[in-house]
Scaffold this motif. Structure first.
Motif, PDB file in Angstrom:
ATOM      1  N   ARG A  20      -0.372   3.656  11.466  1.00 39.46           N
ATOM      2  CA  ARG A  20      -1.812   3.562  11.246  1.00 39.46           C
ATOM      3  C   ARG A  20      -2.086   2.637  10.046  1.00 39.46           C
ATOM      4  NH1 ARG A  20      -3.762   9.847  12.276  1.00 39.46           N
ATOM      5  NH2 ARG A  20      -3.531   9.797  14.559  1.00 39.46           N
ATOM      6  N   GLU A  37      -9.997  -1.858   7.866  1.00 41.82           N
ATOM      7  CA  GLU A  37     -10.240  -0.848   8.894  1.00 41.82           C
ATOM      8  C   GLU A  37      -8.928  -0.225   9.335  1.00 41.82           C
ATOM      9  OE1 GLU A  37     -13.184   0.200  10.068  1.00 41.82           O
ATOM     10  OE2 GLU A  37     -14.277  -1.149   8.715  1.00 41.82           O
ATOM     11  N   THR A  79      -6.282   1.154  11.817  1.00 41.10           N
ATOM     12  CA  THR A  79      -5.932   0.905  13.210  1.00 41.10           C
ATOM     13  C   THR A  79      -4.778   1.820  13.610  1.00 41.10           C
ATOM     14  OG1 THR A  79      -4.381  -0.857  12.615  1.00 41.10           O
ATOM     15  CG2 THR A  79      -6.667  -1.502  13.030  1.00 41.10           C
ATOM     16  N   GLU A  80      -4.397   1.786  14.879  1.00 39.34           N
ATOM     17  CA  GLU A  80      -3.300   2.638  15.348  1.00 39.34           C
ATOM     18  C   GLU A  80      -2.421   1.871  16.319  1.00 39.34           C
ATOM     19  OE1 GLU A  80      -3.928   6.915  16.118  1.00 39.34           O
ATOM     20  OE2 GLU A  80      -3.171   6.511  18.148  1.00 39.34           O
ATOM     21  N   ASN A  81      -1.110   1.933  16.095  1.00 40.99           N
ATOM     22  CA  ASN A  81      -0.133   1.279  16.961  1.00 40.99           C
ATOM     23  C   ASN A  81       0.994   2.256  17.291  1.00 40.99           C
ATOM     24  OD1 ASN A  81      -1.359  -1.421  16.745  1.00 40.99           O
ATOM     25  ND2 ASN A  81      -0.619  -1.353  14.633  1.00 40.99           N
TER      26      ASN A  81
END
Length: 224
Positions: free
Chosen positions: A89, A95, A97-99
């Motif tokens: 994250r 900002e 984000t999520e991977n």
């Protein structure tokens, strides 16, 4: 008992440093490592790492790894095939984000002992299945554990731990990162130990420190 109190104080100090992580750009990693024999030659590796941007609460990465290893010689020269699930994250332009990454890895670990010095070499090859990419990476770790109040890594032993690990991509750019680590550890019993330390991670465009607290469990799943 005094040794255990010293380690507890060290962990407390590291934790207090981590509370000001956002001001100091200092993260905190909480780690569990299991290496449990399931037969005379085979071992089960299991690992969870909870990595934060600060002391606690702002998740940077959740890493779960497991694998089956085989000892080429008794309690040494171990080859292992494993799988890793990594939830990241990161912040992108401010900002969150999520991977998600799925990872297959192969590794070889060999150990050496010179007097009090317990040396470990770990060679790891990773196939990384990212959400929009595929990458291969090689890692080499050189680690050293040195007992302080005993000559061997026996129960109730306080020890120092250091390592250096380099990460190299198979494609450009070749250099990924380098990690330098130093810690104080305590051997609870013949199958469990704990460490608290600091790791500095150097990347091409970033240099960041991490407080690390790790618990190691080697309780065998078999009597053989």
């Amino acid at each position: 008992m005094k040794i255990f109190k010293i380690l507890a104080v060290s962990i407390g100090l590291l934790g207090s440093i981590g509370l000001s992580a956002q001001k100091n750009d200092l993260g905190a990693w909480y780690m569990y490592f299991g290496n449990n024999k399931i037969s005379k030659k085979l071992n089960l590796h299991n690992e969870i790492q909870y990595r934060n941007f600060d002391a606690l609460g702002d998740l940077e990465q959740l890493l779960i790894r497991t694998g089956i290893g085989y000892d080429l010689t008794e309690n040494n020269n171990n080859i292992l095939l494993g799988y890793g699930f990594i939830l990241s994250r990161p912040y992108v332009n401010g900002e969150k984000t999520e991977n998600i990454e799925h990872r297959i890895f192969q590794q070889y670990i060999t150990k050496q002992k010179f007097g009090r010095f317990n040396i470990q070499h770990r060679y790891r090859l990773e196939e990384r299945f990212l959400q929009d990419d595929f990458r291969m990476r090689f890692r080499y770790l050189l680690g050293l554990n040195i007992p302080i109040n005993n000559k061997e890594m026996l129960p109730k032993t306080l020890y120092g731990s250091v390592y250096n690990e380099i990460f190299l991509h198979f494609n450009s750019p070749t250099f990924d990162r380098n990690r330098v680590y130093g810690a104080l550890g305590y051997v609870i019993n013949k199958n469990m130990r704990i460490e608290a330390g600091y790791m500095n991670q150097i990347q091409e465009t970033r240099n960041r420190g991490q407080i690390q607290i790790g618990f190691y469990n080697n309780i065998p799943f078999t009597k053989d």
